[in-house]
Structures are given as C-alpha cells and as structure tokens.
Design a protein around this motif. Sequence first.
Motif, PDB file in Angstrom:
ATOM      1  N   THR A  82      21.752  -3.054  22.718  1.00  0.00           N
ATOM      2  CA  THR A  82      22.535  -3.635  23.805  1.00  0.00           C
ATOM      3  C   THR A  82      23.970  -3.124  23.701  1.00  0.00           C
ATOM      4  O   THR A  82      24.420  -2.669  22.648  1.00  0.00           O
ATOM      5  N   ALA A  83      24.698  -3.227  24.815  1.00  0.00           N
ATOM      6  CA  ALA A  83      26.093  -2.797  24.836  1.00  0.00           C
ATOM      7  C   ALA A  83      26.924  -3.612  23.844  1.00  0.00           C
ATOM      8  O   ALA A  83      27.825  -3.085  23.186  1.00  0.00           O
ATOM      9  N   GLU A 102      26.272  -2.252  20.356  1.00  0.00           N
ATOM     10  CA  GLU A 102      26.959  -0.970  20.176  1.00  0.00           C
ATOM     11  C   GLU A 102      28.448  -1.195  19.935  1.00  0.00           C
ATOM     12  O   GLU A 102      29.041  -0.589  19.031  1.00  0.00           O
ATOM     13  N   TYR A 131      25.619   7.184  21.404  1.00  0.00           N
ATOM     14  CA  TYR A 131      26.748   6.295  21.715  1.00  0.00           C
ATOM     15  C   TYR A 131      27.933   6.586  20.797  1.00  0.00           C
ATOM     16  O   TYR A 131      29.081   6.694  21.262  1.00  0.00           O
TER      17      TYR A 131
END
Length: 529
Positions: free
Chosen positions: A4-5, A8, A172
């Motif tokens: 998930t953001a 991250e 990422y």
Amino acid sequence: MALTADKEALIWKTLNETRGKIEPSEYKNYIFGVMFYKFLSEKAQNWLNEVLRGETWADVWQQNPEKSAGFMQRTLGYVIQPGDMFSDWKTAINEDKFNIMMVSDALVHFDQGVSPDAKDNFAGIFTDMDLTSSRLGANAQTRTATLMAWINLMDKMELGEEADILGDLYEYLISMFAANSGAKAGEFYTPHQVSDIMARILTAGRENLEEYSLYDPTMGSGSLLLTTASHMKNAGVRGAIKYYGQELITTTYNLARMNLMMHGVEYNDINLRNADTLNGDWPDGLVQGVDNPRMFDAVMANPPYSQKWDNTNREDDPRFKFGVAPKSKADYAFLLHSLYHLKSDGRMAIVLPHGVLFRGAAEERIRKELLENRHIVAIIGLPEKIFTNTGIPTIIMVLEKNRATDDVLFIDASKGYEKQKNSNKLREEDINKIVQAYLAHHDIDKYAHVATMDEIRENDYNLNIPRYVDTFEEEEPVDSAELLDSMKALSKEENRLTTDLKEMMSDLVVTHQEDQQILDELREVLDYE
C-alpha cells in the motif's frame, strides 16, 4: 498483494532515519545491496528447505563442500555458504556476536561461488557496497553498528519472497532515490508513467506472443524492460521473455541486475552488459569481420540527451548507414543503434529531446533518410518537467523497419498533466489518451494529426510538432460596450474611495512631526486641497 502507499511511505521514512550523512545517490547502493542479498538468501533457504528433507545446510556442506556448492550452483546460479545467510547475520546480531567482517566475508564467498554461466548476472553485483567507507562510521565498531541498523530494518520489512511485492518496493524506492538525487537521477530512472506509455505502444496487438525478446541499449535500472514485459501474457514464464540490456555506468548496471531478479526474472533469461553502447556494437554485431547482429521484437530506450560522443571513423559502421550523428549530440546515434537491432516486424520507442525534430546538418540528413525509408511511425510530445533530471519537454518517437505506409502520426500531449510541487505528472487519463490516440491513428482536433509525406516534404523534413498539430485556442471576443461600462464603474468606485480617504485624513490629529510629514506625502499623492 501489492504494497500500500502508506506502507511504502513508512518504509521510505524509516530508511531516511538510518541514512545519517550518506548522500541518497550513494545510500541507495547499500540499501539495495542489503535488500538484494536478503532476497537471494531467502530464495536459497526456501530451495534448501525443499530439497534437504530435514538435513541442515551446515551438515550437508561439512560432508562435501565442493559437491554441495555445485548442487546449489546448478539450480540458482550462485552459492551462499552456511553461516553466510541473511538469517545468520540476524542471529548473530541477536546474540551480540555480529561484526561487519561477517558481511564482508559473505560477499567475497558469494562472488567466488557464482556459476560460470551466471557470471554476467551475479559477478561483482555487490561492489558498490564499500564497507570500509568512513561515511558508514569512523571505525569498524561504528560501521558495524550502521550495518546492523540496516539489517534490522530489512528484517522488519517482512516482505517475504513474493516477486510482485519485492519488485514493487524496489521500483518505488528507485523512484524515491531518484527524486532525492538531483541530476544524478537521470543515470538510473525513467518515470513509470513514461515507461507505461512506451510499453503499451510496443506490445499493442502482440500481447499473446509465446516468445518475446526485449532490448534496451541504455537501460538504466531496467524499468523500461520490466514494464514492457509486464504487458505480455507470458510475463513470469521461464524462458518466454528474453531481456537484453546495456548500461555504461557500473553502479546503475548493478541496479538493473538486481531489479530484474527482484521482479522474479530468472538469471538465465537475463543478458545484461556493462559497456558503452556507441563505442562497440552489442549484442553480437561484428564477429571476426562478419556482421551478424542480434535482432529483437521490441527495442526501447531513454538515452542521455544530446550527449557528446566520439564519432570519428564511423562511416563504415553498419549501424549508421543513414548517417553519422554530430559529435556534440549523440541522440541519433542512439536511435540508429536501436533501430539497427530491431526485427523486421518489430517495434521501437525512444525518448529524445525536441531538437531531433528540427536541427539541421547531419541530423537533418538522417531524419530525411528515416522518413523516406518509412521508419518513423509516430512522434508524441510530452509535457515539461516530468523527468527528475531535466525540466525540458521531451518526445517519444516510435519506429518500425517495414511499413506499408509513409505517413507520420503527431500527438501533442504537452498540456495533459497534473502539476505537482516541483514537477509535473502524467495521470492515468493522460496516459490512456496518448495510447488510444496512437492506436486510433487518425486526426484529433487540437491533439493529433496524421501527416502525409507530402506535408512533411513541404516542411523540408522539419518534424516540429506545432507545424502539424494546431493547439491554438481562440480567445472569446471582447464586448467593448460591456468593457466600457466596467471601466466607468471602476472609475466611479475609485473616486468614491478617494473622497472617503480624504475625509478621514481631514479628521486626523497630528502630534508628531514625523506623522505630519507622512500625512503631507499622502495628501500630495491624492492631490489633496
């Protein structure tokens, strides 16, 4: 399940807390090195758990080290000895027995245990982890403490061995290091949005091919290769997709090798090289005087823009049969090298600066040859400030070798983006609009135009996008009567406010000489009587 953001962002925040004084461009080498070793170690341990059937790796190794090494080498391409596993480092930390030499020795052992047929994939992959650097600490004790913090951090991530999660995290982190590394970001990162446009164009109508070969002659961290492959049906099937890439900067080459393997690509599907793409042809090319280049289904590139290069004695190089790019700008040299390695039915996409569309002399001659030989399919103008290393606007040029038509599709996508703090970002709707316009291959008002070769000849082979796509928006006509009424109203309001201010100033009582001086100046401004 993908990260998930929030997860991250938490990982990035935690990483920064352990960075200390190390610059992001250098810090990434250590973090990715530890992460990749953990990945290889857990992969080896999981494989051992399946094949040893209850025996320990240490016992098997002790019985016959050479045979045991060959056993692991044949399957994985590398060997991690007992005591050198990531889990062994963690155990030593918990038992207060860890020191930095454990990591140093493990990396030496790893390099010695790489299979001969996997040398290009693994040899020297950890050389950027300088464990003697004073940036890690002034002495062995502080450097050990720094490394322990990183090992503990990686251990807490609990990512498992799932390629999609590890790959997503790696990608990422590459983007975040790029955003924090200034100009050096251009050495290793192409924004995912740009990669996705190129990948979707390259694979359109070809997604179901059983086998597919990719080549990126300026691969950076390998994101273009991976993104393109991800749109193929057989992505992740061993042997179905072959990855070829070349990169000049050794640190970036190491990033690419890690990136592909962290995304689950098997080492025997990877063919990467650390070398100068323009100085010597690869893959294959001239062998004992015979030109036998390897060709690919898709070629993609984001080369350094307008870079100087040695263009002497290139006239006989078969890659540059359409002309030799000027020594001050290698853009067309990268393009011609890429086109040279494209299969007759392949497709190619390359990111370039706008100058390649209109500059004269040698570049104009090359451009004319490409057009007259029907190689240029489309030119897509991108917004400015979408790359981390430059604010200039760029283009994607799409090329093929054997086309039935000679028209060129121009797309002006320069105005479709989301503005961010210091950059611009292509949104999903912007990406979809570009790809759909490419696939439709017809005129779209204010956005796309299919130019005939006659049009292009009339423009003297100048491909500057505004010559073909008119994005001018007429302003609405001004109602002069309404404008006059508005001006009269403003003038009336100004007079009213001035009168009110004069009346208030008349009532002021001045007690200091300085205040009187200010009041006199105001009266003069207002033409007070």
